[in-house]
Design a protein around this motif. Sequence first.
Motif, PDB file in Angstrom:
ATOM      1  N   VAL A  87       0.854  -1.275  -0.014  1.00 51.18           N
ATOM      2  CA  VAL A  87       0.063   0.001   0.024  1.00 51.18           C
ATOM      3  C   VAL A  87       0.922   1.259   0.023  1.00 51.18           C
ATOM      4  N   MET A  88       1.946   1.089   0.810  1.00 50.68           N
ATOM      5  CA  MET A  88       3.054   2.310   0.651  1.00 50.68           C
ATOM      6  C   MET A  88       3.535   2.452  -0.401  1.00 50.68           C
ATOM      7  N   MET A  89       3.732   1.313  -0.974  1.00 56.96           N
ATOM      8  CA  MET A  89       4.488   1.673  -2.449  1.00 56.96           C
ATOM      9  C   MET A  89       3.683   2.017  -3.680  1.00 56.96           C
ATOM     10  N   THR A  90       2.375   2.064  -3.466  1.00 55.58           N
ATOM     11  CA  THR A  90       1.540   2.343  -4.574  1.00 55.58           C
ATOM     12  C   THR A  90       0.897   4.057  -4.520  1.00 55.58           C
ATOM     13  N   VAL A  91       0.241   4.374  -5.497  1.00 52.81           N
ATOM     14  CA  VAL A  91      -0.402   5.674  -5.420  1.00 52.81           C
ATOM     15  C   VAL A  91      -1.949   5.500  -5.173  1.00 52.81           C
ATOM     16  N   ASP A  92      -2.565   6.378  -4.630  1.00 54.44           N
ATOM     17  CA  ASP A  92      -4.065   6.325  -4.502  1.00 54.44           C
ATOM     18  C   ASP A  92      -4.624   7.612  -4.773  1.00 54.44           C
ATOM     19  N   LEU A  93      -5.752   7.909  -5.423  1.00 52.80           N
ATOM     20  CA  LEU A  93      -6.329   9.261  -5.641  1.00 52.80           C
ATOM     21  C   LEU A  93      -6.576   9.747  -4.459  1.00 52.80           C
ATOM     22  N   SER A  94      -6.916   9.079  -3.319  1.00 55.21           N
ATOM     23  CA  SER A  94      -7.416   9.662  -2.102  1.00 55.21           C
ATOM     24  C   SER A  94      -6.468  10.828  -1.505  1.00 55.21           C
ATOM     25  N   TYR A  95      -5.006  10.156  -1.710  1.00 59.78           N
ATOM     26  CA  TYR A  95      -3.841  11.051  -1.274  1.00 59.78           C
ATOM     27  C   TYR A  95      -3.911  12.494  -2.098  1.00 59.78           C
ATOM     28  N   LEU A  96      -3.975  12.310  -3.384  1.00 61.05           N
ATOM     29  CA  LEU A  96      -4.253  13.777  -3.963  1.00 61.05           C
ATOM     30  C   LEU A  96      -5.188  14.419  -3.506  1.00 61.05           C
ATOM     31  N   GLU A  97      -6.444  13.923  -2.835  1.00 62.60           N
ATOM     32  CA  GLU A  97      -7.408  14.609  -2.402  1.00 62.60           C
ATOM     33  C   GLU A  97      -7.214  15.133  -1.009  1.00 62.60           C
TER      34      GLU A  97
END
Length: 248
Positions: free
Chosen positions: A201-211
Amino acid sequence: MKTLVNFRDIGGIKTQDGKEVVTGKLFRSGEIVKLSEADKKEFTDTYGIKTIIDFRGEQEVSERPDDSIPGVSYVNIDIMRDSKGNTASFDDLVAVKESSKEQMEKIYYDMITTESGRHGYKEFLETIVKDDEPIIFHCFAGKDRTGLGAALVLGVLGVSEDEIKRDYLKTNEQRREANAQIVAELRAKGMTEEQLEEILVMMTVDLSYLEVARDAITENYGSLEDYVYNGLGVEPSVIAKLKQLYLK
């Protein structure tokens, strides 16, 4: 380039007013460490990159310094200096004790609001308008500090949120093989499958982080424009030069 992970040109994207981000000028990647000789040659001869901007911290740079490439200048901007133990370095990512998603959200909030984050992205924007020559910017994985840097530049240039998200999510495909290798190495060292799932999880990106980053801008500064001018303290002349150099 086979030995440079998560490498791509952020040009070629249309803006909302019908312009286009120029290609061959702004590149992003993961750490520029242990490149093959063939990739070093491609780095300069094919892409003509003249400046490396490294968003990593002092310890990361000391332990895994970027390759020295003839004719290429180097700039270090520690985006997360003020985020102790929450730096998006590999060591901090694998050492996390709480929910991986919560940790990532803290990282994105800090990148927007801490002094080192604001000063760092200000210096980044000021650096990429100094010369009309190709530049590459990176961190460890090229996903968080770099991903937010790319989102910031594209947003200032007038690229839509959907296009910014599209570029951001390319990281998950481009890091797939490297992430699998990291997981395999950590599994061999005795990590449990549950631990490995959290690390992935830490090594991938998720759109919620940009939010989270977008909400931090809205809550603390107002609009993206307010953030750039008031939060970062960037002069209007820098933004004008940015658009002159990177839009067509």
